[in-house]
Design an enzyme around this catalytic site. Structure first.
Site, mmCIF file in Angstrom:
data_model
loop_
_atom_site.group_PDB
_atom_site.id
_atom_site.type_symbol
_atom_site.label_atom_id
_atom_site.label_comp_id
_atom_site.label_asym_id
_atom_site.label_seq_id
_atom_site.Cartn_x
_atom_site.Cartn_y
_atom_site.Cartn_z
ATOM 1 N N CYS A 112 16.898 69.444 39.729
ATOM 2 C CA CYS A 112 18.161 69.124 38.778
ATOM 3 C C CYS A 112 17.314 68.806 37.430
ATOM 4 O O CYS A 112 18.243 68.478 36.129
ATOM 5 C CB CYS A 112 18.520 67.914 39.695
ATOM 6 S SG CYS A 112 18.190 66.576 39.999
ATOM 7 N N ASP A 130 26.426 71.558 35.136
ATOM 8 C CA ASP A 130 25.510 71.283 36.004
ATOM 9 C C ASP A 130 25.191 72.769 36.633
ATOM 10 O O ASP A 130 26.079 73.424 37.133
ATOM 11 C CB ASP A 130 26.967 70.490 36.607
ATOM 12 C CG ASP A 130 25.875 70.095 37.955
ATOM 13 O OD1 ASP A 130 25.263 69.868 38.501
ATOM 14 O OD2 ASP A 130 27.042 69.435 38.528
#
Length: 262
Positions: free
Chosen positions: A117, A207
């Site tokens: 991430c 995201d």
């Protein structure tokens, strides 16, 4: 702000779409502006851009320390039940994003690599908005964008999975920092979400665990992503929801991609 990506739950796989989770894993990146800067410059951003800690989003005297304009904000936070519930609720009625091509307002990457991430957040920050215009030609970032643009999100994810330049840059950055790097298969609880401004003056939340990019509203020509309007539509909105759900002890950090102070 030199936290690692965390040490608890393992949220860092695909966002629940039909694609199965991948077994590939990265060593978690340290949440450290110097490490982030070295990584994106290695991939193709110029030395004139760097990541900086944002020490407050409410104190004007502290905001003055951040060079302007800010091209991207990277919010780092622990994955909470509030985040998961909000993500599921907002994503449920949305179609899976299938955008591709030069007409896309932003380029979005689905996360399928465990503990990646941080890398996905950095790619979202560097490959969109004002930063994208400054990417040096024939660099890894320029090549990634050229190869990714015609692909749908699933193919883009496979492109990142198979990219030796991304893997090498990530491994080099993960070995740096102020704390010992966790193992690639260690479960982590911190997540990275980017906020960028498009050429059309829209604020986008990017995201890799969501169904696609999220348009949070229109900004003015004079607004960068650290402007009051952008903060209200993006980071403050996000943190208000988290605080209401989790209480006042929410820990988070924020870094800005902006002109270098060197």
């Amino acid at each position: 702000m030199a936290d690692s990506e965390g040490s608890k739950a393992d949220p860092h796989v695909d966002n629940g779409s039909s694609n199965p989770p991948k077994k590939q894993a990265f060593i978690p990146l340290e949440n450290n502006p110097e490490v982030m800067t070295a990584l994106v410059q290695k991939l193709g951003l110029p030395q004139s851009l760097a990541f900086h800690d944002v020490y407050s989003i409410d104190e004007p005297s502290l905001l003055e320390f951040v060079p302007r304009p800010v091209h991207a904000l990277l919010l780092v936070f622990p994955v909470t039940s509030t985040y998961e519930e909000s993500r599921r609720t907002e994503d449920e009625p949305l179609p899976e994003y299938s955008g591709s091509g030069s007409g896309e307002e932003v380029i979005w990457f689905r996360q399928t690599i465990r503990n990646a991430c941080g890398m996905i957040g950095l790619l979202h920050s560097a490959c969109n908005g004002g930063a994208r215009e400054k990417i040096a030609p024939s660099t890894d970032l320029a090549t990634l964008i050229d190869n990714a643009l015609p692909l749908d999100p699933a193919a883009r994810a496979r492109l990142i999975e198979s990219s030796p330049s991304i893997a090498r840059a990530h491994a080099s950055a993960a070995a740096q920092g102020d704390t010992a790097a966790p193992a690639a298969d260690e479960k982590v609880d911190l997540h990275f979400v980017a906020f960028v401004k498009s050429a059309e003056n829209n604020l986008w939340e990017l995201d890799g665990r969501r169904k696609g990019p999220l348009n949070r509203g229109k900004l003015g020509d004079e607004d960068d992503v650290l402007s009051e309007k952008a903060l209200d539509m993006g980071v403050r909105r996000f943190l208000k929801r988290e605080t209401e759900g989790e209480g006042d002890e929410l820990r988070f950090s924020l870094v800005a991609l902006a002109p270098s102070m060197d």
